[in-house]
Enzyme design. Structure first.
Site, PDB file in Angstrom:
ATOM      1  CG  HIS A 153      -2.192  -0.743   1.021  1.00 52.94           C
ATOM      2  ND1 HIS A 153      -3.423  -0.143   0.904  1.00 52.94           N
ATOM      3  CD2 HIS A 153      -2.422  -2.068   0.890  1.00 52.94           C
ATOM      4  CE1 HIS A 153      -4.357  -1.053   0.712  1.00 52.94           C
ATOM      5  NE2 HIS A 153      -3.770  -2.237   0.709  1.00 52.94           N
TER       6      HIS A 153
ATOM      7  CG  ASP B 220      -4.248   3.240   1.564  1.00 50.43           C
ATOM      8  OD1 ASP B 220      -5.432   2.856   1.441  1.00 50.43           O
ATOM      9  OD2 ASP B 220      -3.283   2.547   1.230  1.00 50.43           O
TER      10      ASP B 220
END
Ligand code: UDP
Length: 454
Positions: free
Chosen positions: A17, A116
Site C-alpha cells: 500500500h 490511502d
C-alpha cells in the site's frame, strides 16, 4: 523557492500500500518541481524504512507514525491482521500527532490531505481543517466498484440467503455483470462489522463520495463501463496509471542482478516467473504440487520465494531443477517481467502484480488467496481474458501442468497473448502526453496546487 502548499500524506503501512503511494507522491513532486509544493509523508517507522530504504527525496519528508504497539512490546504474531488491528486502534491520534509536528517544522499549515483510501478518518481530519481530502485506492477499479455496492449486496444476501446467492451474478453493477457473488472479497461477503478490516472498508465506502478526488493506479480503458459508473459516484475519479509506465520507480540498488543475468541466457518467452507478493506463502501441500509440476514438465522457472519458505520445497528439489530453474528471495519484478525470456507469471493476483504483468504483456496463471485477489483473477480470466485460473483453485501437480500447457503451448495461450498485448498498448497510450491517465494526473496536480478545489 518559496513553498506555498504543504500536503500531508497518510499511508496504510501493510501489504503493498505505502510503496505505490510514495511512487505517486514522487511523481507529483517531479511534475510540480517549479511550483513550491512540499509533502510530509506519515507512515510507520517499519514501513518508512522498507519503502524509502535509506533514500531521501527532495520535497518529501518522512515522519514516523506510532504503529499501536507499546514501548518494549514487539509484534510477535505471524498474523498480519493482529498488527493491523493494533495500528487501526491507534488511529487517528497517531497521525494527528505527527501532522502537528510537521506543521511546526515546516512552519506551514497542511493545505491538503492525500491518504490511502482505507484511512477513511482522513475525511474528518480534512473537514475539521477545512481542506480537501484526496484518497488513493491502491487496488483495481473493479474491487472499488464492488465495495461501493456493499449495501445492495448485503441486502440481496439477507433476503435470498447467503448460500443461494453464491452463484448469482452482480447483474446490478455496471461492468461487472459476469462476476459472481462467490468471486467477491470476504470483506464484502461477510457483514460482520466486528472485523476491523471489514469495518474499515465499510466506513471508507460511507466517506468516499466526500473525497475531493479518488485516485486509482489504473487506466480508464481497462474498464470503461466501471470507470463511467465510478465517475458518477465521486466528485473526481482519476485513473492515473499504470504508474510503472509513467513514474520513477524506487531503486532496489543492484539486488537481483544474478537472476537478470540468468534470464538473459534463457529462450524467448520460455520462463515461468512465480511470485505471491509481499505477504503470502502457499500451504506446504500446494508448494509441493507447484514444485512437482515445474520439475515434471521441466519448465524453466524463476521463483521469488522468501528464505523462510524454502523448507517447504520437496527434498532435493533445488538440486534436481538447478539446470533449468532459479530461486531468489526477492526478485526485481519489473525488470523480470520486462525481460523477453519471461513467458508467463504465476501470481496471487495482487493488483500491483497484475498491472505490472499487463504493462509488460506477460500472461498470467492465477492462484488468488484473499481480499480482492479472487475478484482480480475472475477479471483476468473471464473479462480481460489475459490469463487462466487453476482448475480447482489450488496448486496440484496435474492442475498446474495443465494451466502451464494452456498458457505456454496451445491456442488458448495464443489468444491470451494477443489479448494482453492489446491491453498493454492501451495502457501505454493512456500514459502518453495526451493519454487519459496523463490528463487525469494533470487534473490531480491542479487540485493539490490550488487546494481549495478544482
Ligand atoms: N515484488 C517484487 N519482488 C518480489 C515480489 C514482489 O518487486 O520478489 C513487488 C511487485 O513488483 C509488486 C509488489 O511487490 O509491486 C507486490 O504487490 P501486489 O499488489 O501484487 O501484492 P501484495 O504484496 O500487496 O500482496
Amino acid at each position: 523557492m518559496a513553498i506555498h502548499s504543504h500536503i500531508g500524506v497518510l499511508a496504510f503501512p501493510f501489504g503493498t500500500h505505502a510503496a505505490p503511494l510514495l511512487t505517486l507522491v514522487r511523481r507529483l513532486v517531479i511534475d510540480s518541481s517549479s511550483q513550491g509544493i512540499t509533502f510530509s509523508f506519515f507512515n510507520t517507522a517499519k514501513s518508512n524504512c522498507a519503502i524509502f530504504s535509506g533514500q531521501e527525496f527532495d520535497n518529501i519528508k518522512a515522519y514516523d507514525v506510532w504503529d499501536g504497539m507499546h514501548e518494549g512490546e514487539a509484534f510477535t504474531g505471524s498474523n498480519i491482521l493482529e498488527a493491523m488491528q493494533l495500528f487501526l486502534a491507534a488511529t487517528p491520534g497517531n497521525f494527528e500527532k505527527v501532522m502537528k509536528e510537521a506543521e511546526v517544522e515546516t512552519g506551514m499549515k497542511i493545505s491538503c490531505l492525500l491518504s490511502d483510501a482505507f484511512l477513511w478518518f482522513t475525511c474528518d481530519l480534512a473537514e475539521e481543517r477545512g481542506i480537501p481530502w484526496v484518497s488513493f485506492w491502491t487496488a483495481a477499479s473493479c474491487s472499488l466498484s464492488a465495495h461501493m455496492y456493499t449495501d445492495q449486496i448485503w441486502s440481496l444476501m439477507r433476503s435470498t440467503g447467503a448460500a443461494k446467492t453464491e452463484e448469482k451474478t452482480l447483474s446490478f453493477v455496471p461492468g461487472m455483470t459476469s462476476v459472481r457473488f462467490s468471486d467477491l472479497p470476504e470483506e464484502i461477503l461477510s457483514d460482520n462489522l466486528e472485523s476491523p478490516l471489514t469495518l474499515m472498508i465499510y466506513k471508507m465506502v460511507q466517506k468516499l463520495s466526500k473525497s475531493t478526488a479518488v485516485v486509482v493506479n489504473s487506466f480508464e480503458e481497462i474498464d470503461p463501463v466501471i470507470t463511467n459508473d465510478l465517475k458518477s459516484k465521486f466528485q473526481n475519479f482519476l485513473n492515473i496509471g499504470p504508474s510503472i509506465l509513467s513514474s520513477p520507480t524506487l531503486s532496489n540498488g543492484d539486488s537481483g542482478q544474478e537472476c537478470l543475468l540468468w534470464l538473459e541466457k534463457q529462450r524467448h518467452a520460455s520462463v515461468i516467473y512465480i511470485s505471491f507478493g509481499t505477504v503470502i506463502t502457499p500451504q506446504p501441500r500446494e508448494m509441493a504440487g507447484l514444485a512437482e509440476a515445474l520439475e515434471t514438465g521441466e519448465f524453466p522457472f524463476l521463483w521469488s520465494l522468501r528464505d523462510n519458505a524454502m523448507k517447504l520445497l520437496p527434498d532435493g528439489f533445488l538440486d534436481r531443477t538447478s539446470k533449468f530453474g532459479m530461486i531468489v528471495s526477492w526478485a526485481p519484478q519489473l525488470k523480470v517481467l520486462e525481460n523477453p525470456s519471461v513467458g508467463a507469471f504465476i501470481t496471487h493476483c495482487g493488483w500491483n502484480s497484475i498491472l505490472e504483468s499487463i504493462s509488460f504483456g506477460v500472461p498470467m496463471i492465477c492462484r488468488p488467496f484473499f481480499g480482492d485477489q479472487n475478484l482480480n483473477s475472475k477479471m483476468v480470466e473471464d473479462v480481460w481474458k489475459i490469463g487462466v485460473r487453476l482448475e480447482g483453485g489450488v496448486f496440484t501437480k496435474n492442475g498446474t501442468i495443465e494451466a502451464l500447457h494452456s498458457v505456454m503451448l496451445n491456442e488458448t495461450g495464443k489468444a491470451i497473448r494477443e489479448n494482453i498485448n492489446k491491453l498493454k498498448h492501451k495502457a501505454q497510450n493512456a500514459v502518453k502526453f495526451d493519454g487519459t491517465s496523463t490528463k487525469n494526473f494533470r487534473a490531480l496536480l491542479e487540485l493539490i496546487k490550488s487546494p481549495r478545489g478544482i
